[in-house]
Design an enzyme around this catalytic site. Structure first.
Site, PDB file in Angstrom:
ATOM      1  N   LYS A 189       9.241  -7.890  -2.295  1.00 52.91           N
ATOM      2  CA  LYS A 189       8.960  -6.556  -1.717  1.00 52.91           C
ATOM      3  C   LYS A 189      10.272  -5.850  -1.919  1.00 52.91           C
ATOM      4  O   LYS A 189       9.642  -4.563  -2.318  1.00 52.91           O
ATOM      5  CB  LYS A 189       8.550  -6.687  -0.120  1.00 52.91           C
ATOM      6  CG  LYS A 189       8.376  -5.496   0.412  1.00 52.91           C
ATOM      7  CD  LYS A 189       7.203  -4.616  -0.070  1.00 52.91           C
ATOM      8  CE  LYS A 189       7.213  -3.313   0.578  1.00 52.91           C
ATOM      9  NZ  LYS A 189       6.135  -2.450   0.187  1.00 52.91           N
ATOM     10  N   LEU A 230       0.883  -1.130  -0.001  1.00 56.32           N
ATOM     11  CA  LEU A 230       0.049  -0.147  -0.073  1.00 56.32           C
ATOM     12  C   LEU A 230       0.805   1.406   0.089  1.00 56.32           C
ATOM     13  O   LEU A 230       1.992   1.232   0.489  1.00 56.32           O
ATOM     14  CB  LEU A 230      -0.989   0.030   1.259  1.00 56.32           C
ATOM     15  CG  LEU A 230      -0.288  -0.115   2.825  1.00 56.32           C
ATOM     16  CD1 LEU A 230       0.077   1.475   2.851  1.00 56.32           C
ATOM     17  CD2 LEU A 230      -1.355  -0.382   3.572  1.00 56.32           C
ATOM     18  N   CYS A 265       9.634   4.152   3.368  1.00 58.12           N
ATOM     19  CA  CYS A 265      10.004   2.854   2.749  1.00 58.12           C
ATOM     20  C   CYS A 265      11.053   2.793   1.725  1.00 58.12           C
ATOM     21  O   CYS A 265      12.072   2.347   2.056  1.00 58.12           O
ATOM     22  CB  CYS A 265       8.834   2.405   2.068  1.00 58.12           C
ATOM     23  SG  CYS A 265       7.425   1.754   3.177  1.00 58.12           S
TER      24      CYS A 265
HETATM   25  P1  NAD Z   1       4.799   2.290  12.131  1.00 56.25           P
HETATM   26  O1  NAD Z   1       6.049   2.769  12.700  1.00 56.25           O
HETATM   27  O2  NAD Z   1       3.886   3.432  11.511  1.00 56.25           O
HETATM   28  O3  NAD Z   1       4.139   1.223  13.046  1.00 56.25           O
HETATM   29  C1  NAD Z   1       4.532   0.374  13.762  1.00 56.25           C
HETATM   30  C2  NAD Z   1       3.941  -0.053  14.933  1.00 56.25           C
HETATM   31  O4  NAD Z   1       4.401  -1.044  15.672  1.00 56.25           O
HETATM   32  C3  NAD Z   1       4.013   1.311  15.867  1.00 56.25           C
HETATM   33  O5  NAD Z   1       2.881   1.796  16.542  1.00 56.25           O
HETATM   34  C4  NAD Z   1       4.662   0.636  17.253  1.00 56.25           C
HETATM   35  O6  NAD Z   1       4.358   1.120  18.496  1.00 56.25           O
HETATM   36  C5  NAD Z   1       4.240  -0.831  16.947  1.00 56.25           C
HETATM   37  N1  NAD Z   1       5.075  -1.865  17.475  1.00 56.25           N
HETATM   38  C6  NAD Z   1       6.521  -1.958  17.799  1.00 56.25           C
HETATM   39  N2  NAD Z   1       6.695  -2.985  18.651  1.00 56.25           N
HETATM   40  C7  NAD Z   1       5.643  -3.511  19.261  1.00 56.25           C
HETATM   41  C8  NAD Z   1       5.422  -4.737  19.960  1.00 56.25           C
HETATM   42  N3  NAD Z   1       6.389  -5.334  20.447  1.00 56.25           N
HETATM   43  N4  NAD Z   1       4.230  -4.828  20.183  1.00 56.25           N
HETATM   44  C9  NAD Z   1       3.222  -4.034  19.673  1.00 56.25           C
HETATM   45  N5  NAD Z   1       3.458  -2.894  18.933  1.00 56.25           N
HETATM   46  C10 NAD Z   1       4.557  -2.779  18.520  1.00 56.25           C
HETATM   47  O7  NAD Z   1       5.342   1.336  10.846  1.00 56.25           O
HETATM   48  P2  NAD Z   1       4.615   1.320   9.424  1.00 56.25           P
HETATM   49  O8  NAD Z   1       4.851   2.460   8.638  1.00 56.25           O
HETATM   50  O9  NAD Z   1       3.198   0.776   9.594  1.00 56.25           O
HETATM   51  O10 NAD Z   1       5.529   0.173   8.868  1.00 56.25           O
HETATM   52  C11 NAD Z   1       5.337  -1.126   9.350  1.00 56.25           C
HETATM   53  C12 NAD Z   1       6.323  -2.154   8.109  1.00 56.25           C
HETATM   54  O11 NAD Z   1       5.465  -2.243   7.173  1.00 56.25           O
HETATM   55  C13 NAD Z   1       7.456  -1.924   8.109  1.00 56.25           C
HETATM   56  O12 NAD Z   1       8.315  -2.989   7.937  1.00 56.25           O
HETATM   57  C14 NAD Z   1       7.424  -1.154   6.733  1.00 56.25           C
HETATM   58  O13 NAD Z   1       8.318  -1.177   5.969  1.00 56.25           O
HETATM   59  C15 NAD Z   1       6.437  -1.872   6.039  1.00 56.25           C
HETATM   60  N6  NAD Z   1       5.503  -1.137   4.909  1.00 56.25           N
HETATM   61  C16 NAD Z   1       5.106   0.083   5.260  1.00 56.25           C
HETATM   62  C17 NAD Z   1       4.344   0.823   4.342  1.00 56.25           C
HETATM   63  C18 NAD Z   1       4.149   2.483   4.815  1.00 56.25           C
HETATM   64  O14 NAD Z   1       3.575   3.083   3.547  1.00 56.25           O
HETATM   65  N7  NAD Z   1       4.311   2.957   5.909  1.00 56.25           N
HETATM   66  C19 NAD Z   1       3.976   0.317   3.339  1.00 56.25           C
HETATM   67  C20 NAD Z   1       4.323  -0.880   2.927  1.00 56.25           C
HETATM   68  C21 NAD Z   1       5.171  -1.709   3.974  1.00 56.25           C
END
Ligand code: NAD
Length: 448
Positions: A207, A153, A263
């Protein structure tokens, strides 16, 4: 199906709310109590169009709830998604997997009955094997299938992307997971989104391959923009001429200040490291990373050149801070480096962003933040458009000019045209378009 999502950030929250909207029973878990508290009060911790409404309706239907402890939802869940962050590891650029592994340990202790554990976070090839190993060694009785299901996404269009994906990639090693994952995504599958099953390692590689390829495409057109400036061409027409070729496609061919966001920078860097570790370097990606890093500072030099070579004591008005429109995400936004480059040369920077200012304040303190585009223009020597929010596409240029000390516009997203800006009295510079027909200021020239 009963689903638990661990990590309720941009990806976890969108995944959770969309799966609830498909009819599943979803609990979104996060260790950040403030975030969960806000969600429970109906407040959405991030800006993502359409998300607030979808959260509200699914909470009201009883299909979506929130928790801080895994024990609340994981034992009953048939599927547990891991959607925590995988930032760049400080110092070496590898993906930092500590959050993923910590969740794997917690999940191992909480699961009950056969459970599919899905890594949605972007993780290096082989991480699924390690997650499986951690679960097996933490709880020998755990009956799990570890799956890789990377997320594609885009922030700003996350809900639409999740609900209408080009494809869903599912990497499995345990055949039992196939039926479970098909059931999770059944509504999409019925909508004809291809559900592609691969091995777990292949899914993990897909990915990074996709993100690195898109980053390369952006970087290619950015270098082509520099060549257009040097040689006298128009990069928008070059991009159109290339993009109409179906083998190339028109997307991700918009010249600008370099890619940023949560990302591309970290994922390209991680892929470089993964490839080096396997003794199979990806030199195209290595070069992409370098070019993109240099480009952001080059953009500050472009602004400095537009100010006549010196910004000391001058006021620079910045329109747009987030790495792209329709998000409040400031992670690795090009604006950070561009602004720092200007501050380093003694400029005063005034900025406005529709949704990114709270996050920006944490990252760049020495900027004066104001509440509208017109306040940015007040006494400014130059305006720099960094993020192409819709509200910057139809600004009242006469009103901006009247407020400014000198009417100079550096448009790093090619939103305006030379003709339009000059009609309103602006000296106009853009990216990769010739002076007089788009207005440009070559990087070489800017560096002098
Ligand atoms: P983010 O930082 O917005 O969210 C991560 C969340 O995980 C945080 O709220 C944090 O508090 C929580 N967290 C961390 N450790 C935890 C634990 N032990 N228990 C419970 N919660 C915990 O990150 P994001 O942007 O959502 O990205 C997440 C993953 O998805 C990454 O690997 C990223 O590369 C991937 N991704 C992100 C996007 C994007 O557009 N943001 C798109 C595709 C993939």
């Amino acid at each position: 199906m009963k689903i638990a999502i661990v990590g309720s950030g941009y990806v976890g929250l969108v995944t959770g709310v969309c799966l609830a909207d498909f009819g599943h029973d979803v609990v979104c878990i996060d260790k950040d109590q403030a975030k969960i508290g806000a969600l429970e009060r109906g407040e959405i911790p991030i800006y993502e169009p359409g998300l607030a409404e979808l959260v509200k309706s699914n909470v009201a239907s009883g299909r979506l709830s929130f928790a801080t402890a895994l024990a609340t939802a994981v034992p009953a869940a048939e599927v547990v998604f891991i959607a925590v962050g995988t930032p760049s590891r400080r110092g070496d650029g590898h993906a930092d997997l500590r959050y993923v592994y910590a969740v794997a340990r917690e999940v191992a202790s909480a699961v009950s009955g056969f459970t599919v554990v899905v890594t949605k976070s972007t993780v290096p090839v082989g991480t699924g094997d390690e997650v499986a190993h951690i679960i097996a060694t933490t709880n020998a009785a755990a009956d799990v299938a570890v799956v890789s299901n990377p997320e594609f996404l885009r922030e700003g269009a996350a809900i639409d992307d999740f609900k209408h994906p080009d494809r869903i990639v599912v990497g499995i090693e345990d055949e039992r997971a196939r039926a479970v994952m098909s059931e999770v995504y059944r509504p999409l599958y019925l909508n004809k989104s291809p559900l592609m099953f691969t091995s777990r390692r292949t899914a993990e590689l897909i990915k990074y391959a996709a993100n690195a390829f898109l980053a390369m495409k952006i970087t290619f057109i950015n270098e082509m923009a520099d060549l257009c400036e040097a040689a006298g061409g128009n990069v928008q027409e070059v991009a159109r001429g290339m993009g109409l070729d179906n083998r190339i496609g028109s997307k991700f061919l918009h010249a600008g200040p370099g890619y940023g966001g949560s990302c591309f920078p970290k994922d390209t860097m991680a892929l470089v490291k993964i490839a080096q570790d396997f003794g199979s370097p990806m030199r195209l990606v290595e070069t992409t990373v370098q070019i993109n890093d240099q480009r952001k500072r080059a953009m500050s030099r472009k602004v400095i050149a537009a100010c006549g070579g010196d910004v000391r004591g001058k006021t620079i008005g910045v329109l747009g801070l987030t790495f792209k429109p329709n998000t409040d995400d400031m992670r690795e936004a090009p604006s950070i480096d561009i602004i720092q480059g200007l501050l380093d040369k003694g400029a005063r920077v005034v900025a406005y962003d529709p949704h990114g200012m709270e996050a920006a304040k944490e990252l760049i303190e020495t900027v004066e933040y104001v509440s509208s585009s017109y306040a940015v223009a007040e006494d400014a020597d130059v305006l720099v458009l960094i993020t192409e929010w819709n509200e910057f596409r139809s600004l009242d240029l006469d009103r901006l000019r009247a407020a400014m000390k000198s009417p100079v516009l550096v448009d790093l997203r090619n939103v305006y045209s030379f003709e339009e800006a000059s009609k309103h009295g602006f000296t106009y510079f853009s990216v990769g378009r010739p002076v007089g027909a788009g207005g440009t200021l070559g990087l070489t020239q800017a560096a002098e």
